[in-house]
Design a protein around this motif. Structure first.
Motif, PDB file in Angstrom:
ATOM      1  N   ARG A  28       0.850  -1.192   0.000  1.00 20.36           N
ATOM      2  CA  ARG A  28       0.000   0.000   0.000  1.00 20.36           C
ATOM      3  C   ARG A  28       0.885   1.242   0.000  1.00 20.36           C
ATOM      4  O   ARG A  28       1.772   1.380   0.839  1.00 20.36           O
ATOM      5  CB  ARG A  28      -0.925  -0.004   1.218  1.00 20.36           C
ATOM      6  N   LEU A  29       0.616   2.143  -0.938  1.00 18.21           N
ATOM      7  CA  LEU A  29       1.370   3.387  -1.026  1.00 18.21           C
ATOM      8  C   LEU A  29       0.831   4.364   0.011  1.00 18.21           C
ATOM      9  O   LEU A  29      -0.365   4.646   0.049  1.00 18.21           O
ATOM     10  CB  LEU A  29       1.229   3.985  -2.428  1.00 18.21           C
ATOM     11  N   SER A  47      -4.933  -3.489  -6.264  1.00 19.99           N
ATOM     12  CA  SER A  47      -6.005  -2.597  -6.694  1.00 19.99           C
ATOM     13  C   SER A  47      -6.399  -1.592  -5.614  1.00 19.99           C
ATOM     14  O   SER A  47      -6.865  -0.495  -5.915  1.00 19.99           O
ATOM     15  CB  SER A  47      -7.239  -3.424  -7.100  1.00 19.99           C
ATOM     16  N   LYS A  48      -6.216  -1.940  -4.349  1.00 18.34           N
ATOM     17  CA  LYS A  48      -6.537  -1.030  -3.252  1.00 18.34           C
ATOM     18  C   LYS A  48      -5.279  -0.441  -2.621  1.00 18.34           C
ATOM     19  O   LYS A  48      -5.347   0.107  -1.521  1.00 18.34           O
ATOM     20  CB  LYS A  48      -7.344  -1.773  -2.189  1.00 18.34           C
ATOM     21  N   GLY A  49      -4.185  -0.535  -3.310  1.00 11.61           N
ATOM     22  CA  GLY A  49      -2.934  -0.060  -2.742  1.00 11.61           C
ATOM     23  C   GLY A  49      -2.636   1.401  -2.989  1.00 11.61           C
ATOM     24  O   GLY A  49      -1.641   1.918  -2.461  1.00 11.61           O
ATOM     25  N   VAL A  50      -3.492   2.097  -3.788  1.00 12.57           N
ATOM     26  CA  VAL A  50      -3.294   3.518  -4.062  1.00 12.57           C
ATOM     27  C   VAL A  50      -4.546   4.266  -3.634  1.00 12.57           C
ATOM     28  O   VAL A  50      -5.669   3.882  -3.983  1.00 12.57           O
ATOM     29  CB  VAL A  50      -3.015   3.765  -5.561  1.00 12.57           C
ATOM     30  N   HIS A  51      -4.370   5.350  -2.884  1.00 10.18           N
ATOM     31  CA  HIS A  51      -5.511   6.141  -2.432  1.00 10.18           C
ATOM     32  C   HIS A  51      -6.249   6.747  -3.622  1.00 10.18           C
ATOM     33  O   HIS A  51      -5.647   7.075  -4.651  1.00 10.18           O
ATOM     34  CB  HIS A  51      -5.036   7.265  -1.508  1.00 10.18           C
ATOM     35  N   HIS A  81       0.618  -4.923  -9.013  1.00  5.15           N
ATOM     36  CA  HIS A  81      -0.626  -5.644  -9.299  1.00  5.15           C
ATOM     37  C   HIS A  81      -1.799  -4.679  -9.476  1.00  5.15           C
ATOM     38  O   HIS A  81      -2.955  -5.011  -9.188  1.00  5.15           O
ATOM     39  CB  HIS A  81      -0.932  -6.633  -8.164  1.00  5.15           C
ATOM     40  N   ILE A  82      -1.511  -3.496  -9.982  1.00  5.16           N
ATOM     41  CA  ILE A  82      -2.532  -2.460 -10.162  1.00  5.16           C
ATOM     42  C   ILE A  82      -3.398  -2.809 -11.380  1.00  5.16           C
ATOM     43  O   ILE A  82      -2.871  -3.170 -12.436  1.00  5.16           O
ATOM     44  CB  ILE A  82      -1.861  -1.087 -10.349  1.00  5.16           C
ATOM     45  N   ASN A 126       1.567  -4.619 -15.211  1.00  4.49           N
ATOM     46  CA  ASN A 126       0.571  -4.638 -14.152  1.00  4.49           C
ATOM     47  C   ASN A 126      -0.623  -5.480 -14.630  1.00  4.49           C
ATOM     48  O   ASN A 126      -0.448  -6.372 -15.461  1.00  4.49           O
ATOM     49  CB  ASN A 126       0.155  -3.219 -13.775  1.00  4.49           C
ATOM     50  N   ASN A 127      -1.809  -5.165 -14.159  1.00  4.93           N
ATOM     51  CA  ASN A 127      -2.998  -5.933 -14.533  1.00  4.93           C
ATOM     52  C   ASN A 127      -4.114  -5.012 -15.042  1.00  4.93           C
ATOM     53  O   ASN A 127      -5.302  -5.246 -14.806  1.00  4.93           O
ATOM     54  CB  ASN A 127      -3.486  -6.742 -13.316  1.00  4.93           C
ATOM     55  N   ILE A 128      -3.719  -3.956 -15.758  1.00  7.47           N
ATOM     56  CA  ILE A 128      -4.677  -2.978 -16.274  1.00  7.47           C
ATOM     57  C   ILE A 128      -5.370  -3.564 -17.512  1.00  7.47           C
ATOM     58  O   ILE A 128      -4.703  -3.965 -18.469  1.00  7.47           O
ATOM     59  CB  ILE A 128      -3.972  -1.658 -16.611  1.00  7.47           C
ATOM     60  N   GLN A 129      -6.709  -3.580 -17.493  1.00  8.39           N
ATOM     61  CA  GLN A 129      -7.475  -4.198 -18.581  1.00  8.39           C
ATOM     62  C   GLN A 129      -8.325  -3.200 -19.362  1.00  8.39           C
ATOM     63  O   GLN A 129      -8.618  -3.438 -20.536  1.00  8.39           O
ATOM     64  CB  GLN A 129      -8.380  -5.291 -18.016  1.00  8.39           C
ATOM     65  N   THR A 130      -8.715  -2.095 -18.724  1.00  9.72           N
ATOM     66  CA  THR A 130      -9.574  -1.110 -19.400  1.00  9.72           C
ATOM     67  C   THR A 130      -9.048   0.306 -19.163  1.00  9.72           C
ATOM     68  O   THR A 130      -8.276   0.554 -18.241  1.00  9.72           O
ATOM     69  CB  THR A 130     -11.016  -1.199 -18.877  1.00  9.72           C
ATOM     70  N   MET A 131      -9.541   1.227 -20.044  1.00  6.96           N
ATOM     71  CA  MET A 131      -9.184   2.636 -19.927  1.00  6.96           C
ATOM     72  C   MET A 131     -10.370   3.460 -20.383  1.00  6.96           C
ATOM     73  O   MET A 131     -11.025   3.139 -21.382  1.00  6.96           O
ATOM     74  CB  MET A 131      -7.954   2.946 -20.781  1.00  6.96           C
ATOM     75  N   HIS A 132     -10.637   4.540 -19.647  1.00 10.86           N
ATOM     76  CA  HIS A 132     -11.736   5.418 -20.022  1.00 10.86           C
ATOM     77  C   HIS A 132     -11.251   6.483 -21.002  1.00 10.86           C
ATOM     78  O   HIS A 132     -10.063   6.799 -21.061  1.00 10.86           O
ATOM     79  CB  HIS A 132     -12.335   6.080 -18.781  1.00 10.86           C
ATOM     80  N   GLY A 133     -12.198   7.063 -21.756  1.00 12.27           N
ATOM     81  CA  GLY A 133     -11.846   8.060 -22.753  1.00 12.27           C
ATOM     82  C   GLY A 133     -11.278   9.325 -22.158  1.00 12.27           C
ATOM     83  O   GLY A 133     -10.531  10.053 -22.816  1.00 12.27           O
ATOM     84  N   ASP A 134     -11.643   9.630 -20.914  1.00  9.92           N
ATOM     85  CA  ASP A 134     -11.165  10.856 -20.273  1.00  9.92           C
ATOM     86  C   ASP A 134     -10.033  10.584 -19.281  1.00  9.92           C
ATOM     87  O   ASP A 134      -9.780  11.383 -18.383  1.00  9.92           O
ATOM     88  CB  ASP A 134     -12.320  11.562 -19.565  1.00  9.92           C
ATOM     89  N   THR A 135      -9.343   9.462 -19.450  1.00  8.37           N
ATOM     90  CA  THR A 135      -8.236   9.141 -18.538  1.00  8.37           C
ATOM     91  C   THR A 135      -7.140  10.191 -18.635  1.00  8.37           C
ATOM     92  O   THR A 135      -6.608  10.630 -17.615  1.00  8.37           O
ATOM     93  CB  THR A 135      -7.671   7.764 -18.866  1.00  8.37           C
ATOM     94  N   PHE A 136      -6.828  10.629 -19.841  1.00 14.74           N
ATOM     95  CA  PHE A 136      -5.778  11.625 -20.043  1.00 14.74           C
ATOM     96  C   PHE A 136      -6.315  12.939 -20.615  1.00 14.74           C
ATOM     97  O   PHE A 136      -5.714  13.989 -20.406  1.00 14.74           O
ATOM     98  CB  PHE A 136      -4.701  11.078 -20.983  1.00 14.74           C
TER      99      PHE A 136
END
Length: 350
Positions: free
Chosen positions: A233-234, A253-257, A276-277, A296-306
């Motif tokens: 956990r960060l 997945s719960k390691g970042v606030h 394992h994010i 990591n374990n990233i599977q999806t991204m939203h259009g407004d991520t960046f």
């Protein structure tokens, strides 16, 4: 030693000459005279010798092997022992000689060389090779940190010292390096009142837990490197951060606030590689230049991520380095998410 041998040999030759019968008779005849007269030359039949012209000790007499052996036996019978010279006599060394005696309690006995097979280097049982010495364990507790570590200006270097916790630091420390140690936990008190601390590097330790508020009391902290540990956990970090490197850990997945980096307006580099994010930790500040999330374990991204889908004039020029390779995500499914970026993220497009 050579002078001693030559002197003894000269005495032996002189003794042999004096013991001759003719020499004794000549001495008896001339003993009452005021002046001694000697023959100038010596012949085989006339063993007289002129004492005044006796060769000095440096003369090389022909000596038989028997005489050498006799001399060596005499030398072996006279062991040389050291004797300390008093400081007031002007000497600064040791006198060596056959009649000198060791002053008891002043000089230690000369250690005898170890005999073969009698100890010294321990022999291994079957391989015959000496055993490797064990690594010394440094007990730094109670020792001033700048004697244990290296202090240069405001930087303190404690790399590779087998430390199991953070040592007490000088209050004026600005950069702290404790890489390649055995630190397992970061406590809140480890960096308390360190108002000038700007960089902490704890690479390659055994850290499993970090107190939630361990770094919040550091008003000048800009860089935190905790890569190659076992952090899950960060912790919360101050808004002054410019570099965060928590790669090669166990952050899940719960390691970042939530919105952990939103208010870090000076954040430039965020490295969370090999964890394992399973999501991109948005929102990300506009100052960010480099984002590494590979493997990591990233599977999806939203259009407004960046980007801002409500403002097509919004351009994010600073974010030029995005790494998403090694994740189970297909970047070609969200093309609208990169329209504001100067470069497309690195990752799988199929």
């Amino acid at each position: 030693m050579t002078m001693l041998v030559r002197l003894v040999l000269g005495l032996l030759v002189l003794k042999a000459v004096v013991a001759g019968p003719r020499f004794s008779r000549q001495v008896d005849e001339d003993v009452d005279q005021d002046t001694y007269e000697y023959e100038d030359e010596l012949t085989i039949g006339d063993p007289q010798i002129e004492i005044g012209t006796l060769a000095p000790p440096d003369f090389n007499y022909p000596v038989t092997d028997a005489l050498y052996e006799e001399q060596e036996e005499e030398e072996e019978e006279l062991p040389l022992t050291p004797r300390l010279i008093s400081q007031g006599s002007g000497g600064s060394g040791d006198l060596m000689g056959p009649n000198t005696q060791k002053e008891e309690g002043l000089l230690p006995a000369t250690p005898e060389p170890p005999q073969e097979g009698a100890g010294g280097v321990e022999e291994s049982g079957s391989s015959g090779e000496p055993e490797e010495p064990e690594e010394p364990v440094i007990d730094w507790k109670g020792m001033p940190t700048c004697l244990l570590c290296t202090c240069l200006g405001g930087s303190v270097y404690c790399d590779d010292l087998k430390l199991d916790s953070v040592p007490p630091l000088p209050k004026d420390t600005t950069h702290f390096y404790a890489r390649y140690n055995r630190i397992t936990k970061i406590n809140k008190s480890d960096f308390a009142f360190m108002n000038k601390l700007k960089r902490i590097d704890l690479t390659a330790n055994e850290i499993k837990s970090i107190d939630e508020r361990a770094f919040l009391g550091l008003p000048e902290l800009e860089e935190l490197v905790i890569r190659e540990n076992h952090v899950s956990r960060l912790p919360a970090l101050p808004e002054t951060m410019s570099l965060i490197d928590a790669s090669h850990n166990d952050i899940g997945s719960k390691g970042v606030h939530q919105e952990a980096f939103k208010d870090m307006t000076g954040l430039l580099y965020l490295y969370l590689t090999d964890n394992h994010i399973d999501y991109i930790p948005v929102p990300l500040p506009d100052s960010l230049r480099s984002l590494h999330l590979q493997r990591n374990n990233i599977q999806t991204m939203h259009g407004d991520t960046f980007c801002n889908l409500k403002d097509f004039n919004y351009i994010r020029n600073a974010l030029e380095d995005i790494r998403l390779d090694g994740n189970p995500i297909n970047l070609s499914r969200t093309p609208q998410a990169y329209v504001c970026l100067p470069r497309i993220p690195i990752g799988d497009l199929f």
